[in-house]
Design a protein around this motif. Structure first.
Motif, PDB file in Angstrom:
ATOM      1  N   SER A 153      48.618  50.316  25.000  1.00  0.00           N
ATOM      2  CA  SER A 153      48.868  49.590  26.244  1.00  0.00           C
ATOM      3  C   SER A 153      50.261  49.849  26.793  1.00  0.00           C
ATOM      4  O   SER A 153      50.495  49.695  27.998  1.00  0.00           O
ATOM      5  CB  SER A 153      48.669  48.076  26.022  1.00  0.00           C
ATOM      6  OG  SER A 153      49.556  47.589  25.031  1.00  0.00           O
ATOM      7  N   CYS A 168      47.712  45.937  30.388  1.00  0.00           N
ATOM      8  CA  CYS A 168      46.979  46.962  31.145  1.00  0.00           C
ATOM      9  C   CYS A 168      46.532  46.343  32.466  1.00  0.00           C
ATOM     10  O   CYS A 168      45.394  45.890  32.606  1.00  0.00           O
ATOM     11  CB  CYS A 168      45.785  47.474  30.343  1.00  0.00           C
ATOM     12  SG  CYS A 168      46.202  48.223  28.755  1.00  0.00           S
ATOM     13  N   LYS A 169      47.418  46.308  33.420  1.00  0.00           N
ATOM     14  CA  LYS A 169      47.173  45.600  34.677  1.00  0.00           C
ATOM     15  C   LYS A 169      46.078  46.235  35.518  1.00  0.00           C
ATOM     16  O   LYS A 169      45.562  45.590  36.441  1.00  0.00           O
ATOM     17  CB  LYS A 169      48.479  45.513  35.481  1.00  0.00           C
ATOM     18  CG  LYS A 169      49.616  44.802  34.755  1.00  0.00           C
ATOM     19  CD  LYS A 169      49.216  43.384  34.356  1.00  0.00           C
ATOM     20  CE  LYS A 169      50.348  42.655  33.654  1.00  0.00           C
ATOM     21  NZ  LYS A 169      49.951  41.295  33.220  1.00  0.00           N
ATOM     22  N   LEU A 215      43.240  47.393  34.182  1.00  0.00           N
ATOM     23  CA  LEU A 215      42.000  47.362  33.411  1.00  0.00           C
ATOM     24  C   LEU A 215      40.856  46.784  34.244  1.00  0.00           C
ATOM     25  O   LEU A 215      40.964  45.684  34.791  1.00  0.00           O
ATOM     26  CB  LEU A 215      42.193  46.528  32.142  1.00  0.00           C
ATOM     27  CG  LEU A 215      41.038  46.564  31.137  1.00  0.00           C
ATOM     28  CD1 LEU A 215      40.858  47.971  30.582  1.00  0.00           C
ATOM     29  CD2 LEU A 215      41.279  45.571  29.997  1.00  0.00           C
ATOM     30  N   CYS A 271      44.635  40.448  32.981  1.00  0.00           N
ATOM     31  CA  CYS A 271      43.983  41.574  33.665  1.00  0.00           C
ATOM     32  C   CYS A 271      43.236  41.059  34.893  1.00  0.00           C
ATOM     33  O   CYS A 271      42.037  40.789  34.847  1.00  0.00           O
ATOM     34  CB  CYS A 271      43.039  42.296  32.700  1.00  0.00           C
ATOM     35  SG  CYS A 271      43.841  42.908  31.200  1.00  0.00           S
TER      36      CYS A 271
END
Length: 390
Positions: free
Chosen positions: A93, A121-122, A124, A147
């Motif tokens: 990540s 993990c923006k 995702l 997310c």
């Protein structure tokens, strides 16, 4: 080759699907090594990759434009060495900020702490958890909060997920989920999923399945009130695909209530849904004018008939008459299990089936276990002008 720009070579490389071919290509020259690394968007990690932590560092350092990562430890034993753990997910990540699709299968070293790192993990969009034995509701809540773009969530054989389901409430109120699949997760029942609330309005694809036979200890609906007509206060008008398997919906309507709310429904699978009635099919046909595909797998249950209590499949010709009005229905599966010529019976008659097949523009038909269907029925199928596959 030397005269071609890197961008053009990169487009060519993207069209090579074989991992072994890509690896061979990267060994041709330093230039191709760099281009291939920058163009690689997908990697698969399995038991053969080790040591796991060193390998993930090496992979993330080289393929920094990764979009999709599939980690699958199916068949893993101690002889394979350590699996990727929480620290490995932290590295993933941290290095790969463009990740949009992650699958974790049989990852027994990863728990809520590791899953929480995915909140970084923006971008995702899709998360699949298969046999993630240490993941609980806390880990899912961290992902749900972190997310914001998550639109697809698959949970398969994740048996520690239970409790207050704050993650589901959060995704329903503040999330953007369009696809939710829950299969064989013993801690999640159909009444828990009703907590999704306003999220049902955005949902387009929903699957809820159990592989085992019906449980007599099925959880009860906390909102059910005896002798009172009620309905669940949510809308799912955008739902296009619905699949329910091995659920019990008797007095407490539960997820069966979706059948009257899905005005955009195109594909429906109802497999061994205990409590299913003709009224459900009539309501479905009246509300789902876009229905294109239906799969019904039925087995005998005790039903009240004109001559008293009988053991038969729960749906009758009344359901077929209703479905005959679905003028866009092209794909049909009707499967009857455990029926005999005399007892238990099939709720449909051959005349009802013939009427149904001739009324809809069916192109693909699967008819299994229909011992009432004979040569006369086959002759009737010859007049089904759209039929292509039988």
């Amino acid at each position: 080759m030397e005269d071609l720009p890197d961008a053009l070579i990169g487009e060519i490389v993207k069209r090579v699907s074989s991992t072994s071919d890509l690896s061979s290509l990267s060994l041709v020259s330093k230039r191709l090594y760099k281009i291939e690394a920058e163009s690689r968007h997908t990697i698969h990690i399995s038991c053969s990759l080790g040591p796991a932590t060193d390998a993930i560092v090496s992979l993330c350092s080289r393929f920094h434009n990764l979009l999709k990562v599939d980690i699958n430890y199916s068949g893993w034993t101690q002889d394979h060495g350590n699996q990727l753990d929480n620290h490995g997910l932290r590295i993933l990540s941290s290095y790969c900020l463009s990740l949009s699709d992650i699958t974790l299968s049989f990852c027994s070293y990863i728990d809520d702490t590791g899953l929480g790192y995915l909140a970084f993990c923006k971008k995702l969009i899709t998360l699949r958890l298969n046999s993630a034995t240490k993941i609980t509701s806390s880990g899912l809540l961290a992902v749900a909060v972190g997310c914001k773009n998550l639109s697809a969530l698959h949970l398969i054989d994740c048996n520690k997920i239970s409790g207050a389901f704050e993650w589901l409430k959060y995704l329903g109120s503040d999330g953007s989920l369009e696809e939710l699949k829950v299969k064989n997760c013993v801690g999640i029942n159909q009444y828990s999923l009703l907590m999704f609330g306003p999220g049902w309005m955005k949902l387009q694809r929903f699957v809820f399945e159990f592989r085992n036979i019906y449980s007599i200890f099925e959880s009860k609906d906390p909102s059910y009130v005896a002798n009172c007509q009620y309905r669940y206060d949510f809308s799912c008008e955008n739902l296009k695909q619905l699949s329910l398997r091995r659920i019990v919906t008797m007095e407490e309507i539960g997820l069966r209530s979706l059948l009257g709310k899905c005005k955009s429904l195109e594909k429906l699978c109802l497999h061994f849904v205990l409590g299913l009635t003709d009224s459900d099919m009539i309501t479905l046909a009246q509300n789902c004018s876009n229905l294109r595909s239906i799969s019904l797998q039925l087995e005998p249950v005790f039903c009240e008939g004109p001559e008293g209590r009988v053991c038969r499949t729960p749906l009758t010709d009344e359901s077929l008459k209703a479905l005959a009005g679905c003028r866009m229905l092209q794909v049909v599966e009707l499967t009857m299990f455990g029926c005999d010529y005399a007892y238990p019976e099939i709720g449909f008659t051959q005349e009802g089936l013939m009427m149904f097949f001739q009324s809809c523009p069916i192109r693909d038909l699967v008819l299994c276990g229909a011992n009432i269907f004979d040569d006369e029925g086959m002759k009737a199928l010859s007049s089904a002008q759209f039929l292509q596959t039988l």
